[in-house]
Design an enzyme around this catalytic site. Structure first.
Site: not given
Length: 283
Positions: A88-90, A191
């Site tokens: 999904e693009w955020i 991380d």
């Protein structure tokens, strides 16, 4: 490389493809399609086997805590020695004080969820380094045997450190049970620096690029402080939800040792001196 053949494999009605810069390891693109927007990462299948499959598993593990958000995993796969991860693009936004506070509260809530052991269900990657996640009952055993000492041996084999540093690291590992307070294992991002989360346009924190395992929660806090970029309200809110043990800030160098070892392995340079400084008291 994002080829026409690979695009056809994804079966998307693509309107526009734009490169996304900022990462050191993967090719990345923003894909605009009729169904919505997606993010895709590409890398060699042979160089880093199952890199994205393991990353997807890490994202799903974080998402399953129902605390912090992660991008939805749409697909992973391999095509002609190229592996890909479609997410999904955020759309990024601008963080405000409320967003930082919520981020700290949510991370603390995630860390409060007790885990059964230190380690993880599978080995996975920190950057390009395949980290071992064999289960241990104590943090001292896990951190020494599967984080610090394997990296020390690797750096020694590369000629980047000498026997004095190896000996200091062995002494450090023997002292770990007295250095860290005893706590139940927490699921960690693994991380958590400022490049590995997005404050979305809706002011939600979305975690990306994890190197998950169950470990001592101070590891995520230490990583967040290593390169900066986190607002004070983040730590204040965290500490209100899940108060940190006494002297946690004095232990930060010890939590930062593992990521510094990785950076020394990947980039060399001044990271070697930072490692020597942390281990100097254990010579």
């Amino acid at each position: 490389m994002l080829t026409k053949k690979l695009i056809s494999q994804l079966n998307l009605n693509i309107k526009k493809i734009s490169p996304v810069h900022g990462g050191d390891i993967n090719e990345a693109y923003h894909i605009e399609v009729q169904e919505g927007d997606f993010f895709i990462k590409l890398n060699s299948t042979s160089n880093y086997p199952a890199l994205f499959e393991k990353e997807a598993n890490g994202l799903k593990a974080l998402s399953a805590t129902n605390t912090l958000k992660t991008p939805e995993v749409i697909a992973t796969g391999n095509f002609e020695n190229t592996q890909y991860l479609l997410l999904e693009w955020i759309a990024p936004g601008s963080p405000n004080v409320k967003a930082w506070k919520t981020f700290g509260q949510q991370l603390a809530t995630m860390h409060q969820i007790p885990q059964n052991h230190f380690g993880f269900a599978e080995d996975n990657y920190l950057g390009t380094y395949l980290q071992e996640n064999t289960s241990y009952n104590t943090w001292a055993e896990f951190y020494g045997n599967y984080r610090v000492l394997p990296m020390i041996r690797l750096l020694y084999s590369q000629g980047k450190i000498g026997e004095d540093v190896v000996n200091a690291a062995n002494n450090f590992s023997k002292e770990l049970s007295s250095i860290f307070p005893t706590e139940t294992p927490s699921l960690l991002h693994g991380d958590l620096w400022s490049g590995n989360f997005i404050i979305s346009q809706y002011n939600n924190t979305v975690l990306i690029d994890p190197a998950v395992y169950c470990g001592h929660r101070e590891m995520d806090l230490g990583m967040s402080r290593l390169f900066g970029g986190f607002a004070p309200q983040f730590y204040e809110a965290y500490n209100e939800v899940y108060p940190l043990e006494k002297n946690w800030e004095q232990r930060l160098p010890y939590t930062q040792l593992y990521p510094l070892l990785f950076h020394a392995y990947a980039f060399g340079g001044h990271y070697i001196q930072s490692i020597k400084n942390i281990l100097k008291p254990f010579n």
